[in-house]
Design a protein around this motif. Structure first.
Motif, mmCIF file in Angstrom:
data_model
loop_
_atom_site.group_PDB
_atom_site.id
_atom_site.type_symbol
_atom_site.label_atom_id
_atom_site.label_comp_id
_atom_site.label_asym_id
_atom_site.label_seq_id
_atom_site.Cartn_x
_atom_site.Cartn_y
_atom_site.Cartn_z
ATOM 1 N N THR B 26 -1.816 -12.236 -1.850
ATOM 2 C CA THR B 26 -1.593 -10.875 -1.293
ATOM 3 C C THR B 26 -0.112 -10.305 -1.111
ATOM 4 O O THR B 26 0.204 -9.406 -1.323
ATOM 5 N N VAL B 30 1.985 -7.370 -2.840
ATOM 6 C CA VAL B 30 2.629 -6.344 -2.005
ATOM 7 C C VAL B 30 4.324 -6.117 -2.514
ATOM 8 O O VAL B 30 4.890 -5.159 -2.472
ATOM 9 N N CYS B 42 2.542 -4.101 -11.546
ATOM 10 C CA CYS B 42 1.403 -4.789 -10.891
ATOM 11 C C CYS B 42 0.157 -4.913 -11.550
ATOM 12 O O CYS B 42 -0.490 -5.988 -11.284
ATOM 13 N N VAL B 108 0.277 2.526 -4.112
ATOM 14 C CA VAL B 108 0.779 2.639 -2.426
ATOM 15 C C VAL B 108 1.200 3.890 -2.546
ATOM 16 O O VAL B 108 1.889 4.319 -3.296
ATOM 17 N N PHE B 122 8.769 -3.805 1.179
ATOM 18 C CA PHE B 122 8.075 -4.340 0.161
ATOM 19 C C PHE B 122 8.559 -5.822 -0.043
ATOM 20 O O PHE B 122 8.694 -6.569 -1.059
ATOM 21 N N PRO B 124 6.917 -8.717 1.955
ATOM 22 C CA PRO B 124 5.830 -8.845 2.880
ATOM 23 C C PRO B 124 6.260 -9.976 3.902
ATOM 24 O O PRO B 124 6.936 -10.975 3.465
ATOM 25 N N GLY B 133 4.001 -4.797 5.470
ATOM 26 C CA GLY B 133 4.369 -4.385 4.305
ATOM 27 C C GLY B 133 3.615 -3.153 3.574
ATOM 28 O O GLY B 133 2.388 -2.834 3.860
ATOM 29 N N ARG B 134 4.281 -2.443 3.070
ATOM 30 C CA ARG B 134 3.588 -0.969 2.506
ATOM 31 C C ARG B 134 2.579 -1.604 1.328
ATOM 32 O O ARG B 134 2.859 -2.267 0.601
ATOM 33 N N GLY B 135 1.262 -1.031 1.675
ATOM 34 C CA GLY B 135 0.339 -1.162 0.811
ATOM 35 C C GLY B 135 -0.298 -2.488 0.992
ATOM 36 O O GLY B 135 -1.368 -2.864 0.201
ATOM 37 N N GLY B 136 0.012 -3.525 1.994
ATOM 38 C CA GLY B 136 -0.781 -4.642 2.414
ATOM 39 C C GLY B 136 -2.070 -4.390 2.794
ATOM 40 O O GLY B 136 -3.085 -4.757 2.202
ATOM 41 N N LYS B 140 -3.804 -4.092 -0.817
ATOM 42 C CA LYS B 140 -3.667 -5.135 -1.444
ATOM 43 C C LYS B 140 -4.287 -6.341 -0.900
ATOM 44 O O LYS B 140 -4.557 -7.426 -1.486
#
Lengths: 429, 429
Positions: B26, B30, B42, B108, B122, B124, B133-136, B140
């Protein structure tokens, strides 16, 4: 001593004879897209024009520390131009006349969206009596006219019989620091003339200007959890309302300020730029507006700066979002005072005579609600500061233009003014 | 056929045993700042993870023409991502179970101003039960869980006994075109599971979303001639008011829409971004807002698109500036419908059993007012479309985070669901 009528007629004819060349020089200047910070190439071109006329020249940078110490200095932010100031000095063989500063700025405001212009804003063109282009009216037409006055005299074998300092500045549209830097450099004269586009009138009084930015920031959430009260973009509307109320209060006081009693709306607030948010589906956590507001001559810029801060704080107390996250006010440009040209100066009388002879009409005065560099000379040198220039439309707008016939009349008047104020002498002994 | 309790216990233990590795994966995901259009690296990483597990893989681009033809396609604008979609296909030795699509998105939303985050969005990091974290959370954590389910089975020498298509998409945050492109590619299954962060609940109904931009443009002037009514930034406030009224009208209708009767505020309008003007001292000639609004399931996106246009036109008729220069409405992202998960499917029953065994609690359902990719499968494949994932906070906001314990529970439930839905077979014959 009034100008010899025969010389006056010859000088007017000389201006007319050189007018096509003057318009070509104006077009050369307009082709430089000399927006804030991008005036370098234009200033180099101006310097070459000065050298070609045999003047002594100086090229120098702003001095942020000195500007910061001076009460008329505006903040030097990251956006501040680093282009040089360029000065050309004409020195006569015999210093018999009255000295003069001629000043113009080469910085122009952004053109804005191309599609709102009929043609390329930096491709100058003439159509009928109008000369189009960003910065043509404001104020490259006036800039070229300063050279045209010397060229007309030279075509008669003459030159001013006093020192004339020709100053080409930047930062007129954002801070007024260019004019102030010339003052700090130490140039002095018995009068100053700045040919801004003022409808062939002379500026009697002029407001100061304050620029400020209001930044609103808070804690955003996914839109699916959003109440509108948490939206920084919409919370900013409360700030704008409070600033409009501040503007209304200051306009209501106009009766207290000489020359402004009959001006329709002397204190203009402008919400000039806005930016906020990062994503259509995220509640925006931030929004910033860039604004300008005017102040009456005689009021200190500080007074308006504090009034703006109080208005924003008041808006913050009235709004749930803003109360949790008070907006930040910063001063990002102009923090300048207005000025008044006291009637009765000899310089104004000379300009009035020149204007009447050149145009056939009496010189009228004008009260303006915008910033002018003349304030530096009126406030800090305490010399007659004459702001006078051509008829124009849409300055700062789209299809900015000046009247070509008006510019010719103004140049004729400027030439007569210089010849009478400074006197003339033969170029060759 | 219910899962063998002994296998279930072994599988739960296997998820626990692999959980640190799952969190490390994960964190790896992230660390990619995979905002719109920047998902390339990614997706390449995801592809390598798929290959490492021995799956067949495909990597393919969006097909704008096919998306445009499909009623669920959203406009492909200049901002649209050109990153690939990556798909891994697990094929069993004997196809004895029910097939499944697992899907996550790697795009994200922007992090927004760094200073509103406690730490680098970014980078994490875990603190107590929270993974930041952004998008965790979005999503993600769910993405890594898809791999973790296979890894847990593999650690027991097992794999799903049916084809499982693992789809890693982009454009979930802006158009939903990634999921639709997978549908257009032809992947089919008996059910789909998308592990979005939904508080350990299953989505019963979900709105559609429409993105739109309103551009206001007019003819500006120098601020010294300005009346405030000519200001495009302030004229935009009238548009925002009209859109808020539209939002209120649609919320008032919620009683007509099953599952939404008791949702507090199902139709959320977001004024997500604003930009306008070029200069503090020029009256702004233009201003644009980027917005999103929801629509009830069963309503066509077209209906809301026309309603938005009418609201903006209505605002234009009521305002001097806008009447002279009607704003332009364009659709810049989502034009998607909502969906309902009809109760009673076998897939939901299997997930409910899995959830209860994994967490000790009954599976609850949830009605959400935001877009979800599950709509593609519910609307166009008409298969059970399960959206189910961990507890989170601040998705699309600052310090976005998910509960680590919740993610473990969700992964346990996902593993049990896959094992029961697809059945299992030994990896080695």
């Amino acid at each position: 001593m009034p100008l010899d009528p025969a010389l006056a007629d010859r000088l007017l004819a000389a201006v007319d004879a050189g007018f096509d060349r003057q318009m070509a020089l104006t077009a050369d200047l307009v082709r430089f897209a000399s927006t804030r910070g991008r005036e370098h190439a234009c200033q180099d071109f101006v310097l070459s024009q000065m050298k070609a006329r045999g003047w002594a020249t100086e090229r120098f940078a702003m001095e942020p520390a000195a500007l910061a110490r001076h009460p008329g200095g505006s903040p030097v932010t990251a956006d501040h131009s680093d282009a040089p100031i360029v000065v050309g000095i004409h020195r006569p063989r015999a210093e018999t006349g009255r000295t003069l500063i001629l000043q113009s700025h080469v910085d122009v405001v952004p053109a804005g969206p191309r599609e709102l212009w009929s043609r390329d804003p930096f491709a100058p063109h003439m159509e009928g009596d109008w000369f189009y282009g960003r910065g043509g009216a404001d104020m490259k037409a006036g800039h070229a006219a300063m050279f045209a006055v010397f060229d007309a005299l030279a075509s008669l074998g003459l030159q001013p019989a006093a020192t004339v300092t020709v100053q080409s500045v930047v930062e007129e549209e954002s801070t007024g620091n260019g004019a102030l830097q010339c003052h700090l450099r130490g140039y002095k004269a018995d009068a100053v003339l700045i040919p801004e586009p003022e409808d062939e009138k002379i500026i009697r009084a002029n407001t100061g200007v304050v620029w400020f930015r209001v930044e609103v920031a808070g804690l955003p959430v996914h839109v699916s959890h959003a109440g509108s009260g948490q939206n920084a973009i919409e919370a900013t509307q409360g700030v704008i309302r409070a600033l409009r109320e501040l503007e209304a209060r200051w306009n209501a006081k106009k009766g207290e300020f000489r020359h402004f009693e009959d001006v329709d709306h002397p204190i203009n607030l402008n919400i000039g730029m806005i930016e906020g948010g990062d994503w259509a589906s995220s509640v925006p956590a931030w929004c910033a507006i860039d604004c300008r507001i005017a102040i009456y001559p005689g009021e200190r810029a500080e007074t308006m700066m504090r009034a703006v801060e109080e208005a924003v704080l008041g808006a913050a107390r009235a709004d749930r979002f803003l109360a949790n996250s008070p907006p930040r006010v910063t001063f990002t440009g102009f923090t300048t005072e207005g000025y008044t040209l006291e009637p009765g100066s000899e310089a104004e009388a000379v300009l009035a005579r020149a204007h009447e002879r050149a145009t056939g009409a009496k010189l009228q005065d004008l009260v303006t609600p915008g910033y002018l560099d003349t304030r530096v000379y009126a406030l800090y040198d305490k010399i007659p500061a004459l702001c006078y220039g051509p008829i124009s439309e849409n300055i700062h707008g789209f299809d900015e233009r000046f009247s070509i016939a008006s510019m010719r009349r103004v140049t004729r008047a400027m030439a007569l003014f210089v010849a009478e104020w400074c006197g003339t002498e033969p170029v060759q002994p």
